[in-house]
Design a protein around this motif. Structure first.
Motif, mmCIF file in Angstrom:
data_model
loop_
_atom_site.group_PDB
_atom_site.id
_atom_site.type_symbol
_atom_site.label_atom_id
_atom_site.label_comp_id
_atom_site.label_asym_id
_atom_site.label_seq_id
_atom_site.Cartn_x
_atom_site.Cartn_y
_atom_site.Cartn_z
ATOM 1 N N PRO A 157 4.893 53.055 41.345
ATOM 2 C CA PRO A 157 6.056 52.273 40.918
ATOM 3 C C PRO A 157 6.311 52.331 39.413
ATOM 4 O O PRO A 157 7.455 52.448 38.980
ATOM 5 C CB PRO A 157 5.709 50.858 41.385
ATOM 6 N N ILE A 158 5.257 52.227 38.608
ATOM 7 C CA ILE A 158 5.442 52.280 37.156
ATOM 8 C C ILE A 158 6.042 53.618 36.749
ATOM 9 O O ILE A 158 6.995 53.675 35.955
ATOM 10 C CB ILE A 158 4.101 52.043 36.427
ATOM 11 N N SER A 159 5.532 54.701 37.307
ATOM 12 C CA SER A 159 6.037 56.029 36.968
ATOM 13 C C SER A 159 7.482 56.198 37.409
ATOM 14 O O SER A 159 8.276 56.873 36.741
ATOM 15 C CB SER A 159 5.157 57.104 37.614
ATOM 16 N N SER A 160 7.835 55.580 38.531
ATOM 17 C CA SER A 160 9.215 55.650 39.004
ATOM 18 C C SER A 160 10.162 54.928 38.049
ATOM 19 O O SER A 160 11.233 55.435 37.705
ATOM 20 C CB SER A 160 9.319 55.048 40.405
ATOM 21 N N VAL A 161 9.752 53.732 37.608
ATOM 22 C CA VAL A 161 10.575 52.971 36.660
ATOM 23 C C VAL A 161 10.777 53.770 35.375
ATOM 24 O O VAL A 161 11.898 53.922 34.884
ATOM 25 C CB VAL A 161 9.924 51.609 36.345
ATOM 26 N N VAL A 162 9.684 54.300 34.825
ATOM 27 C CA VAL A 162 9.761 55.031 33.561
ATOM 28 C C VAL A 162 10.604 56.291 33.713
ATOM 29 O O VAL A 162 11.434 56.611 32.855
ATOM 30 C CB VAL A 162 8.345 55.370 33.050
ATOM 31 N N SER A 163 10.398 57.026 34.800
ATOM 32 C CA SER A 163 11.166 58.249 35.010
ATOM 33 C C SER A 163 12.656 57.959 35.077
ATOM 34 O O SER A 163 13.469 58.656 34.448
ATOM 35 C CB SER A 163 10.719 58.937 36.306
ATOM 36 N N ARG A 164 13.031 56.919 35.804
ATOM 37 C CA ARG A 164 14.460 56.616 35.949
ATOM 38 C C ARG A 164 15.085 56.118 34.643
ATOM 39 O O ARG A 164 16.256 56.387 34.391
ATOM 40 C CB ARG A 164 14.672 55.617 37.082
ATOM 41 N N ILE A 165 14.303 55.415 33.840
ATOM 42 C CA ILE A 165 14.840 54.965 32.553
ATOM 43 C C ILE A 165 15.008 56.144 31.600
ATOM 44 O O ILE A 165 16.057 56.311 30.957
ATOM 45 C CB ILE A 165 13.923 53.895 31.923
ATOM 46 N N LEU A 166 13.989 56.998 31.513
ATOM 47 C CA LEU A 166 14.004 58.076 30.532
ATOM 48 C C LEU A 166 14.930 59.231 30.914
ATOM 49 O O LEU A 166 15.351 60.006 30.049
ATOM 50 C CB LEU A 166 12.590 58.610 30.309
ATOM 51 N N THR A 167 15.228 59.377 32.200
ATOM 52 C CA THR A 167 16.071 60.491 32.637
ATOM 53 C C THR A 167 17.393 59.995 33.209
ATOM 54 O O THR A 167 18.030 60.699 33.991
ATOM 55 C CB THR A 167 15.343 61.361 33.688
ATOM 56 N N ASP A 168 17.780 58.786 32.809
ATOM 57 C CA ASP A 168 19.081 58.231 33.216
ATOM 58 C C ASP A 168 19.261 58.227 34.729
ATOM 59 O O ASP A 168 20.240 58.739 35.263
ATOM 60 C CB ASP A 168 20.219 59.013 32.559
ATOM 61 N N GLY A 169 18.278 57.634 35.400
ATOM 62 C CA GLY A 169 18.362 57.473 36.851
ATOM 63 C C GLY A 169 17.722 58.578 37.659
ATOM 64 O O GLY A 169 17.800 58.564 38.891
#
Length: 227
Positions: free
Chosen positions: A168-180
């Motif tokens: 979950p943490i990696s999913s949140v970070v990935s979506r924030i840093l790559t604009d979804g």
């Protein structure tokens, strides 16, 4: 500005039949985490946890070590994906645990062999829908909804501490840093350290990652672990 601390659970019991409980080292990690939160002056207005035992026990030990009262609110949106189902969709023969253990042992480096196999299994999960109760897309969307719920529950300047898992943490970070997008997930997830802290700000323009995978409280302890 509201702050959300996303914290990966302490070391679970990797290799045992009941993975979802903290190891002895994990319990020590959770205490160090709590002391680190206290030293940083973190006084949460909201504490949230996934529903898994490793989440809840990490929260309990860390809050006690930090001198914080109360219990975490459970939000299943922060639960980890079903790693056993992901493995079985990739390797159906591993329904028999003995078969998997024997295959890994034959490599001479079972831990490395497991990681390679698990990486292939998660890549398949990201690409395909067959064999899964929860697709990768559904997983990423429920996690995103959970962090948005948390952000929406905070008042101006509020602080939330969330006990969850590396996925979950990696999913949140990935979506924030790559604009979804989810493109960073495969690279971030295997490197998330037990009890590491990820700091996210919730502003008018959305969520911002301020820091990721902080684990200074474990430096010099010999207790850094990834599983």
């Amino acid at each position: 500005m509201p702050v959300i601390y996303l914290i990966r659970h302490a070391q679970a019991s990797f290799g045992s039949r009941d993975y979802d409980k903290l190891s002895e080292q994990g319990e020590q990690q959770a205490v160090l985490l709590g002391k680190a939160l206290a030293a940083r002056g973190v006084r949460p207005d909201l504490v949230v946890s996934g529903s898994m035992s490793r989440h809840l026990m990490t929260a309990q030990l860390a809050l006690a070590a930090a001198g914080l009262e109360g219990q975490a609110e459970v939000d299943v949106g922060f639960d980890e994906f079903d790693h056993e189902q992901v493995i079985l969709a990739h390797k159906p023969a591993y329904r028999r645990r003995a078969v998997m253990l024997a295959d890994l042992a034959r490599t001479g480096n079972p831990h490395r062999a497991f990681q390679e196999m698990f990486s292939a299994a998660t890549e398949r999960w990201m690409r395909e829908d067959d064999g899964y109760t929860e697709t990768f897309q559904a997983f990423a969307e429920r996690v995103e909804a959970a962090v948005q719920r948390t952000a929406g529950s905070l008042g101006k300047g509020g602080t939330a501490v969330v006990f969850t898992s590396g996925g979950p943490i990696s999913s949140v970070v990935s979506r924030i840093l790559t604009d979804g997008g989810d493109g960073l997930w495969l690279k971030l997830s295997p490197l998330t350290i037990n009890t590491a802290i990820t700091k996210v700000l919730a502003g008018l323009s959305g969520l911002t990652v301020v820091s990721h995978n902080e684990h200074g409280h474990l430096d010099g302890t010999g207790m850094i672990s990834y599983r």
